[in-house]
Design a protein around this motif. Structure first.
Motif, PDB file in Angstrom:
ATOM      1  N   GLU A  34     -66.503  70.342  -1.622  1.00  0.00           N
ATOM      2  CA  GLU A  34     -66.352  70.304  -3.637  1.00  0.00           C
ATOM      3  C   GLU A  34     -66.565  71.263  -3.802  1.00  0.00           C
ATOM      4  OE1 GLU A  34     -66.213  67.307  -4.500  1.00  0.00           O
ATOM      5  OE2 GLU A  34     -66.471  66.709  -2.203  1.00  0.00           O
ATOM      6  N   ARG A  35     -66.707  72.776  -4.100  1.00  0.00           N
ATOM      7  CA  ARG A  35     -66.139  73.803  -3.978  1.00  0.00           C
ATOM      8  C   ARG A  35     -64.741  75.131  -3.348  1.00  0.00           C
ATOM      9  NH1 ARG A  35     -71.170  76.997  -6.240  1.00  0.00           N
ATOM     10  NH2 ARG A  35     -69.178  78.050  -7.837  1.00  0.00           N
ATOM     11  N   THR A  36     -64.512  73.983  -2.441  1.00  0.00           N
ATOM     12  CA  THR A  36     -62.819  75.672  -1.829  1.00  0.00           C
ATOM     13  C   THR A  36     -61.781  74.810  -2.629  1.00  0.00           C
ATOM     14  OG1 THR A  36     -64.438  75.147  -0.196  1.00  0.00           O
ATOM     15  CG2 THR A  36     -62.446  75.737  -0.133  1.00  0.00           C
ATOM     16  N   SER A 168     -62.609  74.469 -13.650  1.00  0.00           N
ATOM     17  CA  SER A 168     -62.511  73.259 -13.841  1.00  0.00           C
ATOM     18  C   SER A 168     -62.543  72.283 -11.967  1.00  0.00           C
ATOM     19  CB  SER A 168     -60.999  72.673 -14.604  1.00  0.00           C
ATOM     20  OG  SER A 168     -60.064  72.861 -13.431  1.00  0.00           O
ATOM     21  N   LEU A 169     -62.160  73.495 -12.000  1.00  0.00           N
ATOM     22  CA  LEU A 169     -62.570  72.634  -9.838  1.00  0.00           C
ATOM     23  C   LEU A 169     -63.881  72.929  -9.546  1.00  0.00           C
ATOM     24  CD1 LEU A 169     -58.762  73.339  -9.118  1.00  0.00           C
ATOM     25  CD2 LEU A 169     -59.452  71.456  -9.979  1.00  0.00           C
ATOM     26  N   ASP A 170     -64.598  73.551 -10.055  1.00  0.00           N
ATOM     27  CA  ASP A 170     -66.326  74.028  -9.872  1.00  0.00           C
ATOM     28  C   ASP A 170     -65.841  75.369  -8.201  1.00  0.00           C
ATOM     29  OD1 ASP A 170     -68.891  74.968  -9.633  1.00  0.00           O
ATOM     30  OD2 ASP A 170     -69.431  73.093  -8.485  1.00  0.00           O
ATOM     31  N   ALA A 171     -64.330  75.917  -8.287  1.00  0.00           N
ATOM     32  CA  ALA A 171     -64.053  76.673  -7.065  1.00  0.00           C
ATOM     33  C   ALA A 171     -64.883  77.858  -6.670  1.00  0.00           C
ATOM     34  CB  ALA A 171     -62.541  76.454  -7.199  1.00  0.00           C
ATOM     35  N   TYR A 172     -65.052  77.600  -5.870  1.00  0.00           N
ATOM     36  CA  TYR A 172     -65.806  79.268  -5.268  1.00  0.00           C
ATOM     37  C   TYR A 172     -65.240  79.579  -4.127  1.00  0.00           C
ATOM     38  CZ  TYR A 172     -68.962  82.553  -2.801  1.00  0.00           C
ATOM     39  OH  TYR A 172     -70.353  83.318  -2.335  1.00  0.00           O
ATOM     40  N   TYR A 197     -65.024  84.928  -6.863  1.00  0.00           N
ATOM     41  CA  TYR A 197     -64.321  83.616  -5.919  1.00  0.00           C
ATOM     42  C   TYR A 197     -64.580  84.631  -4.193  1.00  0.00           C
ATOM     43  CZ  TYR A 197     -63.105  81.557 -10.014  1.00  0.00           C
ATOM     44  OH  TYR A 197     -62.442  81.200 -11.283  1.00  0.00           O
ATOM     45  N   ARG A 198     -64.876  83.834  -3.241  1.00  0.00           N
ATOM     46  CA  ARG A 198     -65.201  83.958  -1.769  1.00  0.00           C
ATOM     47  C   ARG A 198     -63.909  84.210  -1.673  1.00  0.00           C
ATOM     48  NH1 ARG A 198     -69.981  81.740   2.174  1.00  0.00           N
ATOM     49  NH2 ARG A 198     -68.598  79.802   1.364  1.00  0.00           N
ATOM     50  N   VAL A 199     -63.331  84.861  -0.982  1.00  0.00           N
ATOM     51  CA  VAL A 199     -61.655  84.659  -0.544  1.00  0.00           C
ATOM     52  C   VAL A 199     -61.621  84.676   1.198  1.00  0.00           C
ATOM     53  CG1 VAL A 199     -59.299  86.115  -0.020  1.00  0.00           C
ATOM     54  CG2 VAL A 199     -61.199  86.028  -2.618  1.00  0.00           C
ATOM     55  N   VAL A 200     -60.661  83.364   1.492  1.00  0.00           N
ATOM     56  CA  VAL A 200     -60.929  83.688   2.554  1.00  0.00           C
ATOM     57  C   VAL A 200     -59.447  83.202   2.918  1.00  0.00           C
ATOM     58  CG1 VAL A 200     -61.440  83.301   4.839  1.00  0.00           C
ATOM     59  CG2 VAL A 200     -62.540  82.865   3.498  1.00  0.00           C
ATOM     60  N   VAL A 201     -57.995  84.989   3.472  1.00  0.00           N
ATOM     61  CA  VAL A 201     -56.639  85.118   3.730  1.00  0.00           C
ATOM     62  C   VAL A 201     -56.646  84.340   5.406  1.00  0.00           C
ATOM     63  CG1 VAL A 201     -55.055  86.128   3.610  1.00  0.00           C
ATOM     64  CG2 VAL A 201     -56.405  86.581   1.776  1.00  0.00           C
ATOM     65  N   LEU A 202     -55.974  83.071   4.900  1.00  0.00           N
ATOM     66  CA  LEU A 202     -55.393  83.210   6.946  1.00  0.00           C
ATOM     67  C   LEU A 202     -54.299  84.109   6.920  1.00  0.00           C
ATOM     68  CD1 LEU A 202     -54.603  78.616   6.293  1.00  0.00           C
ATOM     69  CD2 LEU A 202     -56.939  80.319   7.205  1.00  0.00           C
ATOM     70  N   ARG A 203     -54.807  84.274   8.257  1.00  0.00           N
ATOM     71  CA  ARG A 203     -54.164  86.275   8.119  1.00  0.00           C
ATOM     72  C   ARG A 203     -52.525  85.824   8.996  1.00  0.00           C
ATOM     73  NH1 ARG A 203     -58.707  86.517  11.301  1.00  0.00           N
ATOM     74  NH2 ARG A 203     -58.493  86.427  13.521  1.00  0.00           N
ATOM     75  N   ASP A 204     -52.434  85.004   9.466  1.00  0.00           N
ATOM     76  CA  ASP A 204     -51.143  84.532  10.316  1.00  0.00           C
ATOM     77  C   ASP A 204     -50.410  83.565   9.551  1.00  0.00           C
ATOM     78  OD1 ASP A 204     -52.894  82.330  10.322  1.00  0.00           O
ATOM     79  OD2 ASP A 204     -51.977  81.979  12.767  1.00  0.00           O
TER      80      ASP A 204
END
Length: 259
Positions: A34-36, A168-172, A197-204
Motif C-alpha cells: 500500500e506504500r510502495t 497522494s499515493l502515500d508512497a514510502y 522516501y526509501r529507495v530500492v534500485v533494481l541494479r540489473d
C-alpha cells in the motif's frame, strides 16, 4: 484482505571500519504494497519491440539514440519489463518519468548548450513533437491507469508534480529502474532520499552509459562506470536488489496470481 508484505532481500554497502570496510551485506525489507511505488526513469525511445537488436538501428532515430536503444535493449526487455509485470501483479502504482521539451527552454539554456556541445544534439530541434526519441516502444509503454510525469532536466523532482503524486499515493518505498544511473536516475533517487522516501534500485534493470548494468563488475567485463554508480546508490542513497529477487518476492507475496 490486502496483499501480504513483500519480503525483499536488499543490498547496501558498509564503509566501516575505514581500514578494512565490511562492504556488501543484505537486509530483508518488509515492503507494504500500500506504500510502495514502481518508478521507471526515462525508459522511452523506439527500438525495443523488434526481435533483434539490429531492429533499433533500422529506425529513423539519430545515431546517438540508436546506439542507446541497441545497448539498453536487453535491460529493457529482460529486466525492466518483467520487473514491471511483477509490480503490476502485486497491484502497485506504476509511475513513469520521461523527458520532454519544455516551452520555457530557449537558446540561452545552459543545459541545451551543454547537450549541443557534448552530444552534437540540439534538443530544441530533436525533441520537438512529434519525435521518435521520446516515444515509447509498445513493450514498455505506459498503460491505462499508470502515471506519466514529464520533466525537462535530470531529476524527476525538479519543477514537476512527482512529489505531490507520490504523497497522494502515500508512497514510502520506491522500486526504481531506468536510465542513466549516473545522471537522471541518480539525481532522482538522491532527491527522493532527501524527501524521506526509501529507495530500492533494481541494479540489473538500470543502465549506465554505454549501458552496462550494475551487475557487470561481478561478471568480470571490466566496466567500471556501472558498478561505481551502483556503489554510490548503495552507500549514499538506499538499497539495491536484482530484478530476479524483486520478481521472486512479488510472486511469493501474491502466490504468482495476477491481481
Amino acid at each position: 484482505m490486502g496483499t501480504p508484505a513483500v519480503h525483499l532481500p536488499a543490498r547496501y554497502y558498509r564503509t566501516y571500519p575505514v581500514e578494512s570496510p565490511l562492504g556488501h551485506t543484505e537486509e530483508t525489507l518488509d515492503l507494504d504494497p500500500e506504500r510502495t511505488v514502481f518508478l521507471l526513469v526515462d525508459v522511452y525511445g523506439l527500438g525495443f519491440d523488434g526481435s533483434t537488436p539490429d531492429d533499433a538501428a533500422g529506425s529513423d532515430l539519430p545515431a546517438f539514440y540508436q546506439d542507446q536503444a541497441i545497448a539498453s535493449r536487453d535491460i529493457v526487455r529482460n529486466h525492466i519489463v518483467p520487473a514491471k509485470q511483477a509490480a503490476k501483479r502485486l497491484g502497485l502504482p506504476i509511475v513513469y518519468l520521461t523527458n520532454h521539451l519544455s516551452p520555457g527552454l530557449n537558446e540561452s539554456s545552459e543545459w541545451r548548450n551543454l547537450t549541443l556541445r557534448v552530444h552534437n544534439i540540439d534538443v530544441l530541434e530533436s525533441w520537438r513533437e512529434p519525435n521518435q526519441i521520446l516515444a515509447h516502444s509498445d513493450i514498455v509503454a505506459p498503460q491505462a491507469g499508470e502515471y506519466l510525469i514529464k520533466k525537462q532536466l535530470y531529476s524527476g523532482f525538479f519543477e514537476t508534480q512527482l512529489d505531490s503524486l507520490l504523497r497522494s499515493l502515500d508512497a514510502y518505498t520506491l522500486i526504481t529502474v531506468g536510465f542513466d544511473s549516473r545522471i537522471c536516475l541518480a539525481t532522482t533517487v538522491t532527491e527522493a532520499m532527501y524527501r524521506n522516501y526509501r529507495v530500492v534500485v533494481l541494479r540489473d534493470a538500470v543502465g549506465t552509459s554505454p549501458y552496462s548494468t550494475g551487475e557487470d563488475a561481478e561478471t568480470g567485463d571490466g566496466e567500471w562506470s556501472a558498478p561505481s554508480a551502483i556503489r554510490f546508490i548503495e552507500t549514499n542513497v538506499g538499497y539495491t536488489a536484482s530484478s530476479a529477487q524483486w520478481i521472486a518476492a512479488c510472486d511469493q507475496a501474491t502466490g504468482g496470481v495476477s491481481q
